[in-house]
Design a protein around this motif. Structure first.
Motif, PDB file in Angstrom:
ATOM      1  N   LEU A 220       4.405  -2.049  -9.342  1.00  0.00           N
ATOM      2  CA  LEU A 220       5.437  -2.982  -8.884  1.00  0.00           C
ATOM      3  C   LEU A 220       5.006  -4.436  -9.077  1.00  0.00           C
ATOM      4  CD1 LEU A 220       6.661  -1.204  -5.618  1.00  0.00           C
ATOM      5  CD2 LEU A 220       7.932  -1.450  -7.769  1.00  0.00           C
ATOM      6  N   ARG A 221       3.702  -4.671  -9.101  1.00  0.00           N
ATOM      7  CA  ARG A 221       3.183  -6.022  -9.339  1.00  0.00           C
ATOM      8  C   ARG A 221       2.880  -6.267 -10.808  1.00  0.00           C
ATOM      9  NH1 ARG A 221      -1.106  -6.224  -4.249  1.00  0.00           N
ATOM     10  NH2 ARG A 221       0.408  -6.773  -2.638  1.00  0.00           N
ATOM     11  N   GLY A 222       3.153  -5.263 -11.649  1.00  0.00           N
ATOM     12  CA  GLY A 222       2.764  -5.351 -13.048  1.00  0.00           C
ATOM     13  C   GLY A 222       3.839  -5.926 -13.935  1.00  0.00           C
ATOM     14  N   VAL A 249      10.325  -2.237  -1.077  1.00  0.00           N
ATOM     15  CA  VAL A 249      10.024  -2.308  -2.506  1.00  0.00           C
ATOM     16  C   VAL A 249       9.950  -3.763  -2.953  1.00  0.00           C
ATOM     17  CG1 VAL A 249      10.917  -1.816  -4.825  1.00  0.00           C
ATOM     18  CG2 VAL A 249      10.932  -0.027  -3.078  1.00  0.00           C
ATOM     19  N   GLY A 250      10.883  -4.585  -2.481  1.00  0.00           N
ATOM     20  CA  GLY A 250      10.852  -6.005  -2.813  1.00  0.00           C
ATOM     21  C   GLY A 250       9.601  -6.690  -2.316  1.00  0.00           C
ATOM     22  N   ALA A 251       9.083  -6.226  -1.168  1.00  0.00           N
ATOM     23  CA  ALA A 251       7.854  -6.789  -0.606  1.00  0.00           C
ATOM     24  C   ALA A 251       6.603  -6.109  -1.153  1.00  0.00           C
ATOM     25  CB  ALA A 251       7.882  -6.664   0.917  1.00  0.00           C
ATOM     26  N   VAL A 252       6.767  -5.183  -2.082  1.00  0.00           N
ATOM     27  CA  VAL A 252       5.675  -4.401  -2.672  1.00  0.00           C
ATOM     28  C   VAL A 252       4.877  -3.706  -1.569  1.00  0.00           C
ATOM     29  CG1 VAL A 252       3.824  -4.392  -4.404  1.00  0.00           C
ATOM     30  CG2 VAL A 252       5.583  -6.144  -4.494  1.00  0.00           C
ATOM     31  N   GLU A 253       5.582  -2.943  -0.753  1.00  0.00           N
ATOM     32  CA  GLU A 253       4.968  -2.162   0.318  1.00  0.00           C
ATOM     33  C   GLU A 253       5.360  -0.699   0.130  1.00  0.00           C
ATOM     34  OE1 GLU A 253       6.306  -3.939   3.933  1.00  0.00           O
ATOM     35  OE2 GLU A 253       5.015  -5.698   3.713  1.00  0.00           O
TER      36      GLU A 253
END
Length: 299
Positions: A220-222, A249-253
């Motif tokens: 998700l951070r890629g 998901v938006g907060a990458v959690e």
């Protein structure tokens, strides 16, 4: 994807560079020892084609080049350069078939992602080449399902359907999936918490197989389009289960997102298990989330 099975030392069947993402977005799967059929010589002579094909699928290896399918994405995320989409998967035919089945997962018939459609097409072609060498009149079906009749499943087939008048012989094998082997855990949960406990074990194993938290966070951070494809898979899974994971998901959690999916999927599983099995123990005995079944039919 790095599976729990891989962490226990099983051979890697599919791999790419450290492209860590989900499913075939970051292609990697665990394939361990294959359960081959144990036929007597007489049985083998009566149906050599399926047994020979099982052996070919189990022992033969191949490389499959494909592109991630971004047709389901909107805007720039769906129009990346070909170099960002190209992937290569290597492994046994059986292992790649199993991964294709897992990637083709659906809930109540609704596909969760189309990103691996190109991979599925290419492994079908590769498998058809194998069946031509062992008779040609062969159909192969790989099925991943948490338990018989479950509302979520993944299936991939290769080869034509047998004619209605044909006499069909079959051979089978099992291939470990990327999902945790959970039958014993389900049996313990059945004794403690009944159907609800079995459903929770199944939901946790399924969701962690779809979205392993550490790999998912990196994905998700890629880079695009892997991040967008993974977010879309999350969205479709949640929508099908009647929940939302947009915020986590938006907060990458991913762990928080996964918890919501587990809660929704366990409710879905519990209702189905109650209607399908006479007891929680029977439901637990039917658990097979940790494997893919491959059936070879020949005529």
């Amino acid at each position: 994807m790095v599976s729990r099975a891989a962490g226990r030392g099983r051979d890697r069947a599919v791999s790419t560079v450290v492209d860590v993402s989900l499913c075939l977005l970051l292609v990697s799967a665990a394939v361990g020892t294959l359960a081959l059929p144990h036929d007597s010589p007489a049985e083998t002579s009566r149906r050599p084609a399926p047994a020979a094909t099982v052996e070919a699928l189990a022992t033969g290896t191949t490389s499959v080049a494909y592109d991630l399918d971004t047709a389901g994405l909107d805007g720039e995320a769906g129009t990346n350069a070909a170099g960002e989409l190209a992937r290569v998967a290597h492994g046994s035919y059986a292992g790649l078939l199993a991964e294709a089945a897992v990637e083709n997962a659906s809930i109540d018939g609704r596909a969760l992602s189309g990103a691996s459609d190109g991979f599925e097409r290419r492994i079908r072609v590769a498998v058809r080449n194998v069946t031509r060498a062992t008779g040609g009149r062969t159909r192969i079906r790989a099925t991943w399902v948490p338990y018989p009749g479950a509302p979520t499943r993944g299936v991939v087939t290769a080869g034509p359907r047998p004619p209605p008048e044909a006499t069909v012989a079959a051979a089978r094998m099992t291939v470990p999936s990327r999902f945790p082997t959970s039958r014993e855990r389900a049996r313990r949960a059945a004794r403690r918490s009944g159907y609800r406990g079995v459903a929770l074990v199944l939901a946790r194993a399924t969701v962690v197989g779809w979205f392993p938290p550490d790999d998912t966070r990196l994905a998700l951070r890629g880079d695009s389009p892997v991040d967008a494809l993974l977010a879309e898979r999350y969205r479709r899974t949640a929508s099908t289960l009647g929940t939302s994971v947009a915020d986590p998901v938006g907060a990458v959690e991913p762990r928080r997102a996964n918890a919501r999916l587990v809660a929704a999927l366990s409710r879905r599983f519990e209702a189905d298990l109650r209607s399908r099995f006479d007891s929680p123990n029977a439901a637990a005995d039917a658990v097979r989330v940790g494997q893919v079944r491959v059936v070879v039919m020949a005529w």
